[in-house]
Design a protein around this motif. Structure first.
Motif: not given
Ligand code: SF4
Ligand SMILES: [Zn+2]
Ligand SMILES: [Zn+2]
Lengths: 58, 331
Positions: A24, A28, A40-41, A43, B59-61, B64, B89, B97, B101, B300-301, B303-305
């Motif tokens: 999950l 890094r 960069q994550v 969706p 959501i998207v970052s 970051t 980004l 993104a 979505t 979905g994902n 911001l960082t996880t």
């Protein structure tokens, strides 16, 4: 080789918890040089870049 | 049935008036054997006052990491030894993104930046990004950019941002244990400006920061006082390198009690599953929460996880016969 989650030597110590967490999380640390990667994550995925060793994607 | 659930049924289900702090605390103390009944009541309240639809969001970052603030749970603070590096980004990726979505059926796309508040560069990126999304994708745009000035609030309205997220994170009495670089009152101030601007207010927080259950009740009551359009509920996912990196995760049953209690405090709000549910609740618990007061999800994902695939959540909603809220219903 380095653990891409914690950045420590992948051959030393137990990285089972890191591997589980990685389900999950994006990586890094660069597994080749242990530099922190630019990650960069989005969706539906992620990209992780090491300035020396290039970009990996999900 | 415990007396508090009887009272909650009479008050919240019948009149739509949320519980006060003392009653919320009683709900949070519901014993395990009465938990199914509590969840059923919270579900009944949600169905009566919100309906069966579920609001889906991505959501998207946009920016970051490297944040100057010290929120102790956050891997994006530049003040901790977190492995998260600063990155921006680009606009084409932002639009992509949003497109991905929207393809899940989501009606909400929230653009997030790890900042104390926006500077000119960020506002310029927002202006360009929101315009590009609106030209290409059918989705409502929300934003989460930290604390705002009145001018920035006005600018966001003008861009067409319809909802603004700014989490209080935790109750007022516990906040100084979690953040020292700004105050709860400063966050409240931004929320007031957002409210007065006509943008929808999205405000929630994170459970499992070390707060007591009394403080969980306090938090729910303070959110109810704010009366936000949407409340995102996060459960701490302890991040390596942060001051809360070794904090235990919230137990599944406590998370479900909290979901139900928040629903009984705020019968009409959009109560959204946000980060940490995969770890705290797993697949089964996720289902229980959707049958216990939750009526919105982030798919979905994060911001960082990473989250579970959107398709899993959509299949679950179908299984539960909960329709995804359509765009026409929100415009
Ligand atoms: S202000 Fe936001 S991004 Fe910055 S440290 Fe706090 S939670 Fe993280
Ligand atoms: Zn490791
Ligand atoms: Zn490398």
């Amino acid at each position: 080789m380095f653990c891409d989650r914690c950045g420590e030597d992948a051959a030393q110590g137990d990285h089972a918890a890191c591997a589980a967490a990685r389900e999950l999380e994006p990586p890094r640390f660069c597994p080749q040089c242990r530099r922190r990667m630019k990650v960069q994550v989005v969706p539906t995925g992620w990209t992780a870049s090491c300035v020396e060793h290039g970009t990996r994607t999900s | 049935m415990p007396e508090i659930l009887d009272r909650a049924r009479a008050q919240v289900l019948s009149t739509g008036r949320g519980l006060d702090e003392a009653a919320i605390l009683e709900v949070l103390k519901t014993p395990d054997e009465d938990l199914p009944e509590l969840l059923q009541l919270a579900h009944d309240v949600r169905m009566k006052w919100c309906g069966p639809e579920v609001e889906v969001e991505g959501i998207v970052s946009l920016k970051t990491g490297g944040c100057p603030e010290d929120c102790h749970f956050c891997s994006q603070s530049g003040l901790f030894a977190s492995p998260v590096r600063s990155v921006w980004l680009d606009i084409p990726s932002l639009v992509e993104a949003a497109r991905q979505t929207a393809a899940t059926g989501a009606t909400e796309f929230c653009i997030v930046a790890a900042v104390r508040g926006p500077d000119k560069r960020l506002m310029d990126q927002m202006r360009e990004g929101v315009k590009a999304i609106k030209a290409a994708v059918d989705i409502q745009v929300a934003a989460s950019l930290g604390m705002l000035t009145q001018e920035q609030v006005d600018e966001l309205v003008e861009m067409g941002v319809h909802r603004y997220n700014h989490n209080l994170e935790t109750c007022r009495s516990f906040f100084p244990n979690v953040v020292t670089t700004h105050s709860w009152e400063e966050r409240w101030g931004t929320l007031k400006m957002v409210r007065d601007s006509g943008m929808e207010v999205c405000c929630g927080g994170i459970l499992g920061l070390g707060e007591t259950i009394e403080q969980r009740a306090e938090f729910a009551a303070q959110l109810a006082e704010l009366d936000p359009h949407e409340v995102p509920m996060n459960f701490l996912n302890p991040r390596p390198g942060t001051p809360l990196g070794d904090q235990p995760v919230v137990e599944g049953k406590d998370a479900l009690r909290a979901i139900a209690a928040f629903r009984l405090a705020m019968p009409k709000t959009i109560l959204r599953y946000a980060g940490g549910r995969e770890i705290t609740l797993g697949d089964l618990g996720t289902r229980d929460g959707l049958l216990g007061g939750i009526n919105a999800v982030i798919v979905g994902n994060y911001l960082t996880t990473l989250g579970r695939p959107a398709t899993d959540d959509l299949a679950l909603l179908e299984d539960l016969k909960m329709p995804v809220k359509a765009l026409s219903a929100t415009l």
